[in-house]
Design an enzyme around this catalytic site. Structure first.
Site, PDB file in Angstrom:
ATOM      1  N   GLU A   1      -5.831  -0.347  -6.906  1.00  0.00           N
ATOM      2  CA  GLU A   1      -4.863   0.339  -7.583  1.00  0.00           C
ATOM      3  C   GLU A   1      -3.888  -0.519  -8.203  1.00  0.00           C
ATOM      4  O   GLU A   1      -3.254  -1.630  -7.747  1.00  0.00           O
ATOM      5  CB  GLU A   1      -4.034   1.344  -6.361  1.00  0.00           C
ATOM      6  CG  GLU A   1      -5.060   2.312  -5.784  1.00  0.00           C
ATOM      7  CD  GLU A   1      -4.343   2.982  -4.752  1.00  0.00           C
ATOM      8  OE1 GLU A   1      -4.439   4.228  -4.680  1.00  0.00           O
ATOM      9  OE2 GLU A   1      -3.555   2.455  -3.835  1.00  0.00           O
TER      10      GLU A   1
ATOM     11  N   HIS B   1      -2.825  -3.362  -5.753  1.00  0.00           N
ATOM     12  CA  HIS B   1      -3.206  -3.103  -4.272  1.00  0.00           C
ATOM     13  C   HIS B   1      -4.827  -3.014  -4.020  1.00  0.00           C
ATOM     14  O   HIS B   1      -5.505  -2.296  -4.518  1.00  0.00           O
ATOM     15  CB  HIS B   1      -2.769  -1.684  -4.025  1.00  0.00           C
ATOM     16  CG  HIS B   1      -3.148  -1.076  -2.718  1.00  0.00           C
ATOM     17  ND1 HIS B   1      -3.545   0.128  -2.440  1.00  0.00           N
ATOM     18  CD2 HIS B   1      -3.284  -1.848  -1.661  1.00  0.00           C
ATOM     19  CE1 HIS B   1      -3.650   0.452  -1.084  1.00  0.00           C
ATOM     20  NE2 HIS B   1      -3.611  -1.126  -0.469  1.00  0.00           N
TER      21      HIS B   1
ATOM     22  N   ASN C   1      -3.941   6.541  -0.696  1.00  0.00           N
ATOM     23  CA  ASN C   1      -3.263   7.053   0.958  1.00  0.00           C
ATOM     24  C   ASN C   1      -2.531   8.106   0.694  1.00  0.00           C
ATOM     25  O   ASN C   1      -2.315   8.769   1.754  1.00  0.00           O
ATOM     26  CB  ASN C   1      -2.135   5.783   1.069  1.00  0.00           C
ATOM     27  CG  ASN C   1      -2.991   4.402   1.678  1.00  0.00           C
ATOM     28  OD1 ASN C   1      -3.861   4.593   2.724  1.00  0.00           O
ATOM     29  ND2 ASN C   1      -2.609   3.252   1.463  1.00  0.00           N
TER      30      ASN C   1
ATOM     31  N   SER D   1       0.901  -1.283   0.050  1.00  0.00           N
ATOM     32  CA  SER D   1       0.008   0.023   0.038  1.00  0.00           C
ATOM     33  C   SER D   1       0.664   1.486   0.043  1.00  0.00           C
ATOM     34  O   SER D   1       0.401   2.409  -0.311  1.00  0.00           O
ATOM     35  CB  SER D   1      -0.885   0.034   1.384  1.00  0.00           C
ATOM     36  OG  SER D   1      -0.137  -0.029   2.379  1.00  0.00           O
TER      37      SER D   1
END
Length: 517
Positions: free
Chosen positions: A156, A144, A194, A123
Site C-alpha cells: 500500500e 506499507h 486494514n 499500517s
C-alpha cells in the site's frame, strides 16, 4: 513516473521481522541496502537472518548461488543513522507509535539529502501526522508492506495530505520494480486492507456476542461457505489478539468513535487474560495440543423427494443445480438470480412466491437480513461464496419452525453434498452480514475518493487472501441485495454500525456496477 534507479542506495530503519523482510526485497531487486536498528546488535542479526533466507532460496532452486552472493555483498548492517546519508529512499519499520516515528523522521531529515524519499511502513497511523513538523513533509509517504514482506505481493502506498504526488508515484513505481503490486490510496485510518477488513473480525464478534454461534462454528462457516482462507477467530489468533485489537482501536479512535469500528468486550477480555493467540499458546483456541472444539454440524437427515423454488436467491442461486443433481426434483418458478435485477427489495420476506418450498409447507429463505422468525415456519439460508465449490451451508430455523421443516431443509442440502451447520436465528446470519459489510466499507472508500475501485479489490485479494474483491462480490450478488441486508441490519441493530453507504444505495437504484464507481 520512473522507479528509483538500481544504483540508488536504500536504507531500512528497524531490523525486526518486517524491516529485515523489506531489506531483503530491496537487496534482491538490485539495490545496495543499509539496515539500521537502534538496538545494539539487532541490525547484524537482521543481516544474518536475510543471509540465511537467501541460502534457503538457493537450496530450493528459487535463486542462483551467484545472485545470492551478489545480494549479500550489497547488504550491510550499520550502527548509526548517519550511515543512511546517501540513501535515496529510507523505509521506516519501527514500533507502531506516533511519537517514536515522528522523532525518527525528524532525525532522518537532518541526515538525508533534501531529495531523499522518506517512507513509513505504518499500517494504521496517519502519514500526515508522521510528517507533521518536518521542513520538507512532501517527501514523506507510506510504503506499507505485508508480512512476510518477501512473499506478500501487496504494497500500500498511502499519501498524506502534504505528500508530493510525484513522491508517492515514485514509490509505487519502485514497488512494482521490486516485484510487488502497489495500490495507491489516501492516508486514512487503516488505509485500504486494514480498514476494509475490520468487518471480517467485527461481524464474527457480533454473532458471538449475540449468541448466534460459537467460535468454531463461525470460523468453519466463513471458510467452507464464505470461501475465506481462514475464519475470523483463528486469523486473530495468528495475527495476535493484542495486535488485532490495537489496529481496530486505532481505526476507531482515528474515526472519532465511528460505531462501525467499535472494539468488542469479548475481544478485550481475551487480551486482558493474556490469551494473545498462537504466540502465547492460547487465544480464542488453545494451542497446547488439546483437541480443537468442533463446530456445530447437523446429523444426517433424509432428503425430500421434491421441492419448489419460487425465486429470491442471489448468492445461493447456484445451489439449486446441486440440489437437482442430487436427485431431488426441483420445480422452478423464477427468471434467474435475484442479484441480476436492478433495485432492492424485489423479493420481500413473507411473500408466498419466495424461496424454496418444502413438502412440509415450510420455506427455505436466502437471508436478506431479517431473522427467519418473522416468516413463521421457515429456515434462513446463509450466503455461499461459490455455490459450485462450497462444502458447507449455514441454516437458522425460526422460533416457530416445525421440526419436519428443519429436517427436510437439512436433508436437502446434505443430499447436495453439503455439510450443514445450524445456528441461532441472528439477523443476516454469518456470511451474508460479513460480505455486506465488506462491500459497504469498500464502497465508502471509493465514495470518499480515498482509493480507486480497482485498487480496493486488488488490496483485499492480495493483502487478505479474500476469494474476490468486495466490489466484485457486491456486483455479483447485486448492490440492491447488499443494500437491503444492511438496511435490515440497521433496523434490527440501530446505532449506526450498519448504515449503508449513500453511493451503495444509489447503485442499488441505478444498477450501476460497483467496480465502475
Amino acid at each position: 513516473m520512473a522507479e528509483l534507479p538500481r544504483s540508488t542506495p536504500v536504507g531500512v530503519v528497524g531490523a525486526g521481522t518486517m524491516g529485515a523482510g523489506i531489506a531483503q526485497v530491496a537487496v534482491v531487486a538490485g539495490h545496495r541496502v543499509r539496515l539500521y536498528d537502534a538496538l545494539d546488535g539487532a541490525a547484524a542479526r537482521g543481516v544474518a537472518q536475510i543471509h540465511a533466507r537467501l541460502d534457503r532460496l538457493v537450496e530450493k532452486e528459487r535463486m542462483t548461488a551467484a545472485a545470492a552472493a551478489d545480494a549479500k555483498a550489497r547488504l550491510e548492517a550499520v550502527d548509526a543513522l548517519d550511515a543512511l546519508a546517501t540513501c535515496g529512499l529510507v523505509v521506516e519499520a519501527i514500533v507502531e507509535q506516533l511519537p517514536a516515528k515522528r522523532e525518527l523522521f525528524a532525525a532522518l531529515e537532518k541526515v538525508c539529502a533534501d531529495t531523499a524519499i522518506l517512507a513509513t511502513n505504518t499500517s494504521t497511523l496517519s502519514v500526515t501526522a508522521i510528517a507533521s513538523g518536518l521542513q520538507h513533509p512532501g517527501r514523506v509517504t507510506g510504503m506499507h508492506f505485508f508480512n512476510p514482506a518477501p512473499l506478500m505481493a501487496l504494497v500500500e502506498v498511502p499519501a498524506g495530505a502534504t505528500t508530493d504526488p510525484e513522491v508517492a508515484a515514485t514509490v509505487a513505481a519502485t514497488a512494482t520494480a521490486w516485484g510487488k503490486t502497489p495500490v495507491r490510496c489516501a492516508s486514512t485510518p487503516g488505509f485500504v486492507a486494514n480498514r476494509v477488513a475490520r468487518p471480517f473480525y467485527g461481524e464474527a464478534m457480533e454473532v458471538l456476542e449475540q449468541g448466534g454461534a460459537d467460535c468454531a462454528t463461525i470460523d468453519v462457516v466463513l471458510r467452507e461457505a464464505g470461501g475465506f482462507p481462514m475464519g475470523a477467530f483463528e486469523l486473530a489468533d495468528l495475527v495476535g489478539n493484542d495486535v488485532n485489537l490495537a489496529v481496530g482501536r486505532s481505526v476507531w479512535e482515528q474515526t472519532f468513535g465511528d460505531p462501525r469500528y467499535a472494539p468488542f468486550v469479548a475481544q478485550q477480555q481475551v487480551v486482558d487474560a493474556g490469551w494473545l493467540g498462537r504466540k502465547t499458546g492460547r487465544g480464542w483456541y488453545a494451542y497446547d495440543g488439546s483437541e480443537r472444539p468442533r463446530p456445530q454440524t447437523a446429523e444426517a437427515r433424509p432428503a425430500p423427494e421434491r421441492v419448489t423454488y419460487h425465486g429470491g436467491f442471489a448468492a445461493c442461486y447456484g445451489l439449486l443445480d446441486r440440489i437437482a443433481d442430487s436427485g431431488v426434483s426441483v420445480e422452478r418458478y423464477d427468471t434467474g438470480p435475484a442479484g441480476t435485477r436492478a433495485g432492492s427489495g424485489e423479493f420481500e420476506p413473507g411473500e408466498s412466491a419466495y424461496g424454496i418450498e418444502l413438502p412440509s409447507g415450510g420455506l427455505v429463505l436466502e437471508t436478506l437480513g431479517e431473522p427467519a422468525t418473522v416468516d413463521g415456519d421457515a429456515v434462513a439460508l446463509d450466503w455461499v461464496e461459490d455455490a459450485a465449490t462450497a462444502s458447507r451451508v449455514c441454516l437458522a430455523p425460526s422460533d416457530t419452525c416445525e421440526a419436519a421443516t428443519l429436517d427436510e431443509a437439512v436433508g436437502m442440502f446434505q443430499a447436495a453434498g453439503l455439510t450443514v451447520s445450524v445456528i441461532d436465528d441472528v439477523p443476516a446470519l454469518i456470511v451474508a452480514r460479513t460480505i455486506s459489510m465488506l462491500v459497504n466499507e469498500a464502497v465508502d472508500l471509493v465514495a470518499r475518493r480515498e482509493a480507486a475501485a480497482e485498487d480496493v479489490d486488488t488490496a483485499m485479494r492480495l493483502g487478505t487472501g479474500y476469494p474476490q474483491g468486495p466490489l466484485a462480490w457486491g456486483d455479483r450478488i447485486g448492490p440492491g441485495v447488499v443494500a437491503e441486508v444492511l438496511t435490515t441490519l440497521a433496523r434490527a441493530c440501530p446505532g449506526g454500525r450498519y448504515r449503508p453507504s449513500p453511493l451503495l444505495v444509489r447503485a442499488a437504484h441505478t444498477g450501476r456496477p460497483l467496480r465502475a464507481l
